[in-house]
Write an enzyme that holds these catalytic residues in place. Structure first.
Site, PDB file in Angstrom:
ATOM      1  N   SER A  30     122.368  73.767  44.086  1.00 13.40           N
ATOM      2  CA  SER A  30     120.952  74.020  43.819  1.00 13.40           C
ATOM      3  C   SER A  30     120.772  74.772  42.511  1.00 13.40           C
ATOM      4  CB  SER A  30     120.334  74.833  44.965  1.00 13.40           C
ATOM      5  OG  SER A  30     120.355  74.105  46.171  1.00 13.40           O
ATOM      6  N   ARG A  53     116.394  82.175  40.777  1.00 14.48           N
ATOM      7  CA  ARG A  53     116.104  82.526  42.171  1.00 14.48           C
ATOM      8  C   ARG A  53     114.638  82.257  42.513  1.00 14.48           C
ATOM      9  NH1 ARG A  53     119.983  83.512  46.163  1.00 14.48           N
ATOM     10  NH2 ARG A  53     121.782  84.497  45.201  1.00 14.48           N
ATOM     11  N   HIS A  56     114.203  78.577  42.862  1.00 12.80           N
ATOM     12  CA  HIS A  56     114.857  78.136  44.096  1.00 12.80           C
ATOM     13  C   HIS A  56     113.969  78.416  45.314  1.00 12.80           C
ATOM     14  CE1 HIS A  56     117.880  78.596  47.441  1.00 12.80           C
ATOM     15  NE2 HIS A  56     118.246  77.430  46.946  1.00 12.80           N
TER      16      HIS A  56
END
Length: 223
Positions: A30, A53, A56
């Site tokens: 990812s 982050r 994500h």
């Protein structure tokens, strides 16, 4: 299933679908995909880690274009967390999204939204309960790390308090989500000139997942 001898067959573990089963591999893939698709060139290494982050958490690579780091070096936020600064959250969803195991100094994670005093205080100041809850942070605001992921009123009220001389946090993560006040509150944070490091997202996007993911990234020494 039992065969003719009375023994049990092992369950058939085959899946109809071809997908990655390893959790760590999923994370690695990812993050690699995000880094290959997102334009992170304008960020420092730490900022890029945090941005990955945040992306994500919402699944939108274009978020990178809207992320704003300002008010000073964001490493000050990480240093505060490493030194045990409290993490002050506007909502329970943000609080629960903070991974305690990532916190290097067993930091307190605080949300005062459901404090018994909040409703009466909200009536007194003529604002939402989320905004009123910020007033209950008191001296914990001094050097704390503020994380606002839900309520624009909380971010607006925080900025008002700071302009009035309230204790200054080490950093502000201000990513409230929504259609009423979210855009304006985040722009107010950008324009406030408080010399406090902040992270925000222009526009309507934001939310608890992005907010807590940002803290988890700052608290981690690795992706």
């Amino acid at each position: 299933m039992t065969d003719r001898h009375g023994t049990h067959d092992a369950p058939d573990k085959r899946s109809l679908y071809d997908y990655e089963h390893d959790g760590q591999a999923i994370y690695r893939q990812s993050f690699a995909i995000i880094r290959s698709e997102a334009d992170l060139a304008r960020f420092s290494p730490l900022e890029a880690d945090v941005a990955v982050r945040m992306i994500h958490a919402c699944g939108v690579v274009a978020l990178a274009e809207q992320i704003v780091f300002g008010g000073g070096d964001i490493t000050r936020a990480r240093e505060a967390i490493l030194q045990g600064a409290p993490i002050l959250c506007d909502a329970g969803m943000v609080e629960r999204g903070v991974t305690r195991a990532r916190l290097p100094a067993h930091n307190d994670v605080i949300c005062t939204l459901h404090d018994a005093r909040t409703s009466e205080l909200a009536k007194k100041i003529g604002n939402t309960r989320t905004a009123a809850a910020i007033e209950l942070w008191g001296e914990q605001l001094d050097g704390g790390v503020v994380v606002i992921g839900n309520a624009p009123t909380a971010l607006f009220h925080l900025l008002d308090l700071l302009h009035q001389g309230a204790p200054r946090p080490a950093a502000i993560i201000g990513v409230p989500v929504g259609f009423v006040g979210a855009v304006e509150s985040k722009q107010a944070l950008i324009d406030a000139g408080l010399d406090i490091p902040f992270i925000t997202v222009r526009g309507r996007m934001g939310g608890s997942a992005i907010a807590s993911a940002t803290i988890n990234a700052l608290a981690s020494d690795r992706l």
